[in-house]
Design an enzyme around this catalytic site. Structure first.
Site, PDB file in Angstrom:
ATOM      1  CD  GLU A 108      24.348  13.778 -21.358  1.00  0.00           C
ATOM      2  OE1 GLU A 108      24.709  12.912 -20.562  1.00  0.00           O
ATOM      3  OE2 GLU A 108      23.167  14.136 -21.489  1.00  0.00           O
ATOM      4  CG  HIS A 147      16.530  11.939 -21.356  1.00  0.00           C
ATOM      5  ND1 HIS A 147      16.715  10.584 -21.291  1.00  0.00           N
ATOM      6  CD2 HIS A 147      17.674  12.478 -20.861  1.00  0.00           C
ATOM      7  CE1 HIS A 147      17.920  10.317 -20.787  1.00  0.00           C
ATOM      8  NE2 HIS A 147      18.518  11.453 -20.508  1.00  0.00           N
ATOM      9  CG  ASP A 160      21.139  15.520 -17.141  1.00  0.00           C
ATOM     10  OD1 ASP A 160      21.857  14.909 -16.329  1.00  0.00           O
ATOM     11  OD2 ASP A 160      20.820  15.054 -18.252  1.00  0.00           O
ATOM     12  NE  ARG A 197      27.237  10.966 -18.030  1.00  0.00           N
ATOM     13  CZ  ARG A 197      27.179   9.728 -17.575  1.00  0.00           C
ATOM     14  NH1 ARG A 197      27.831   8.756 -18.201  1.00  0.00           N
ATOM     15  NH2 ARG A 197      26.491   9.425 -16.504  1.00  0.00           N
ATOM     16  CE1 TYR A 257      30.864   7.257 -19.279  1.00  0.00           C
ATOM     17  CE2 TYR A 257      30.668   7.193 -21.681  1.00  0.00           C
ATOM     18  CZ  TYR A 257      30.361   7.784 -20.468  1.00  0.00           C
ATOM     19  OH  TYR A 257      29.553   8.887 -20.441  1.00  0.00           O
ATOM     20  CG  HIS A 273      19.289  14.849 -23.045  1.00  0.00           C
ATOM     21  ND1 HIS A 273      18.701  15.579 -22.030  1.00  0.00           N
ATOM     22  CD2 HIS A 273      20.344  14.208 -22.468  1.00  0.00           C
ATOM     23  CE1 HIS A 273      19.349  15.356 -20.896  1.00  0.00           C
ATOM     24  NE2 HIS A 273      20.369  14.542 -21.132  1.00  0.00           N
ATOM     25  CG  HIS A 321      26.665   8.498 -24.098  1.00  0.00           C
ATOM     26  ND1 HIS A 321      26.696   9.878 -24.100  1.00  0.00           N
ATOM     27  CD2 HIS A 321      27.683   8.106 -23.281  1.00  0.00           C
ATOM     28  CE1 HIS A 321      27.667  10.293 -23.295  1.00  0.00           C
ATOM     29  NE2 HIS A 321      28.294   9.247 -22.802  1.00  0.00           N
ATOM     30  CG  HIS A 331      21.702   6.041 -17.514  1.00  0.00           C
ATOM     31  ND1 HIS A 331      20.578   6.198 -18.288  1.00  0.00           N
ATOM     32  CD2 HIS A 331      22.449   7.150 -17.747  1.00  0.00           C
ATOM     33  CE1 HIS A 331      20.641   7.343 -18.957  1.00  0.00           C
ATOM     34  NE2 HIS A 331      21.782   7.932 -18.649  1.00  0.00           N
ATOM     35  CG  ASP A 389      -0.251  -0.005   2.527  1.00  0.00           C
ATOM     36  OD1 ASP A 389       0.990  -0.198   2.534  1.00  0.00           O
ATOM     37  OD2 ASP A 389      -0.917   0.176   3.551  1.00  0.00           O
ATOM     38  CG  ASP A 449      24.463  12.110 -14.929  1.00  0.00           C
ATOM     39  OD1 ASP A 449      23.709  13.062 -14.648  1.00  0.00           O
ATOM     40  OD2 ASP A 449      24.438  11.532 -16.030  1.00  0.00           O
ATOM     41  CD  GLU A 453      24.353  15.578 -18.368  1.00  0.00           C
ATOM     42  OE1 GLU A 453      24.565  14.768 -17.443  1.00  0.00           O
ATOM     43  OE2 GLU A 453      23.346  15.538 -19.086  1.00  0.00           O
TER      44      GLU A 453
HETATM   45  N1  GLY Z   1      21.393  11.925 -16.349  1.00  0.00           N
HETATM   46  C1  GLY Z   1      20.983  11.242 -17.516  1.00  0.00           C
HETATM   47  C2  GLY Z   1      21.564  11.867 -18.710  1.00  0.00           C
HETATM   48  O1  GLY Z   1      22.554  12.541 -18.609  1.00  0.00           O
HETATM   49  O2  GLY Z   1      21.049  11.786 -19.781  1.00  0.00           O
HETATM   50 MN    MN Z   2      21.930  14.224 -19.754  1.00  0.00          MN
HETATM   51 MN    MN Z   3      23.128  13.362 -16.769  1.00  0.00          MN
END
Ligand code: GLY
Ligand code: MN
Ligand code: MN
Length: 473
Positions: free
Chosen positions: A409, A392, A309, A430, A413, A385, A381, A281, A70, A298, A432
């Site tokens: 970003e 996103h 982000d 990374r 890796y 975005h 990647h 992720h 619940d 991140d 970003e």
């Molecule tokens: N934090 C997810 C991305 O950078 O797209």
């Molecule tokens: Mn991002």
């Molecule tokens: Mn991110």
């Protein structure tokens, strides 16, 4: 969450009922910098300008979802419904007419259905707006109770197109509640029985056209989300020690987010150290650090619906090794090239293409790859975005335009076992940032957070008040 097992004195219960039945829900009571009714009124008008003649667009509130038994997940409104109304409650439906329609005695071009006020429920879960409150606080002309939605009140067949997003998946269904979303949906779909995938696609394009261009009021909230997130990242740089764990890094970030008023993390915070720095992720965040690790952090806050982000990559002991710095500097230069490509009229992929050019050449020069095209093994990647109500966010991926906010970003890796010198293994980097497209140079909204290896090391040499107070450990 339902708390039916709480035992409280009846007088306390009655007092709660009384107080909860006065005033507006907490959000509207306490926050003074919400988007204004004028903003939310302007957005359906902008949608109407895009809708074809003789059409109507219907939006539903997000369902309540069960976490376990619940206990429910934190409620999060559907971003389109929020954008068009400002409503944060479940069990609602918005109808936007292209041309004004008569509903009861009124001609209107919008109709909102909301859940009823209910003193018993409000005593458990908090205040609701109700139809009158929604009318007053959100400035919507015609608001009715969800239980009063009758399919026959609208002549669906006369419209050329009825646009909506079909709702799918598990939802927490309350069949006894006459305002429940499942009932609204059932009544709606029985009465319309038409919507092609093309129509859904078109509605999603209309919403993307609107949402990808941020209005000044939205940018103000985005700047706040980004400022708060930057404070979290900077605090973490100061507090980080090599004998901590990934979840403690997450706790420091999210402590600052919450302390500065963000409602939620914008997405599950990623704190991947050592081998986990190579998982894009990674969110379990359970690993204890080892001296010499990098950590990819991140994480962004969500403030009044708007997301940040941001990623920084840190050496847990405060000093980048020679190899870590070499990879870091490639990603840094790739990101700089990407940011420079964030200009009006450029293709959406321009920042990615610019970043790829740097990464290809530099991985080749270090002997990590033997052919330029093999860069994709280590950078697999996209670079950008849209960012906004969703992390996103909605957008058409067309040419960059004034008022777009996008991320830049790039990353590299190199997991253990990669076909290169083992000295590079377990290095994941990374970087970003969140970038506003302006009529001039790109504005890096998250640009005040340390980013060069020198600036990061200098920030990490400082102490956090969290260390002084005995810290998170
Ligand atoms: N934090 C997810 C991305 O950078 O797209
Ligand atoms: Mn991002
Ligand atoms: Mn991110």
């Amino acid at each position: 969450m339902t708390k039916r097992f709480l035992l409280l004195p009846a007088s306390f219960f009655l007092a709660l009922i009384f107080f909860s039945f006065t005033g507006a829900p907490d959000h509207y009571d306490y926050d003074t910098d919400l988007l204004t009714p004028q903003f939310h009124q302007g957005r359906p008008q902008a949608l109407r300008d895009l809708l074809p003649d003789s059409s109507v667009a219907v939006f539903f509130a997000s369902p309540v979802r069960t976490r376990s038994n619940d206990v429910e997940y934190d409620y999060h409104q559907d971003p389109n419904l929020f954008y068009l109304t400002g409503l944060c409650e479940p069990n609602a439906m918005l109808i936007v007419f292209k041309e004004k329609q008569q509903v009861d005695t009124m001609f209107t071009n919008e109709l909102l259905f909301v859940q009823d006020r209910d003193p018993k429920e409000e005593a458990w879960t908090g205040k609701r707006l109700g139809a009158d409150g929604a009318k007053q606080l959100l400035g919507i002309d015609k608001v009715l109770s969800s239980k009063d939605f009758s399919p026959s009140m609208i002549k669906w067949k006369k419209f050329h197109t009825v646009f909506f997003f079909p709702l799918t998946g598990e939802m927490n269904d309350h069949p006894d509640d006459p305002c429940d979303l499942s009932l609204l949906l059932a009544k709606f779909s029985n009465s319309t029985k038409r919507n092609s995938n093309d129509d859904t696609e078109r509605l999603s394009e209309y919403m993307a056209m609107l949402r990808e261009v941020k209005q000044p009021e939205e940018l103000e909230l985005m700047r706040k989300a980004i400022l708060i997130s930057g404070d979290g990242h900077t605090e973490l740089m100061k507090a980080l020690e090599p004998d901590m764990t990934e979840y403690q890094a997450q706790a420091i970030l999210e402590f600052r987010f919450k302390m500065e008023g963000a409602e939620f993390p914008a997405y599950p915070s990623i704190c991947g150290s050592g081998e986990n720095s190579c998982i894009l992720h990674y969110t379990s965040n359970r690993r204890p650090f080892q001296d010499g690790d990098l950590i990819v952090v991140d994480a962004g806050a969500e403030y009044h619906g708007y997301c940040a982000d941001i990623t920084r990559t840190l050496p847990v002991n405060g000093k980048f090794s020679a190899e870590q710095k070499q990879i870091y500097d490639i990603v840094y230069d790739a990101q700089q090239a990407g940011i420079q490509a964030c200009r009006i009229g450029n293709e959406f992929r321009a920042p990615h293409n610019a970043a790829v050019e740097v990464i290809k050449k530099r991985l080749l020069a270090l002997g990590i790859i033997q052919n330029e095209e093999d860069y994709i093994r280590y950078f697999f990647h996209g670079t950008s975005h849209y960012l906004g109500l969703d992390v996103h966010d909605a957008g058409l991926n067309g040419r960059l335009a004034l008022g777009n906010v996008i991320t830049v970003e790039p990353g590299i890796y190199i997991p253990a076992g990669s076909p290169c010198d083992p000295k590079w293994w377990n290095i994941g980097v990374r970087i970003e940032d969140d970038v506003l497209i302006t009529s001039g140079d790109p504005e890096v909204l998250s640009g005040n957070i340390p980013k060069t290896t020198t600036d990061i090391e200098a920030m990490m040499a400082q102490k956090s008040y969290l260390n002084e107070s005995g810290g998170p450990r």
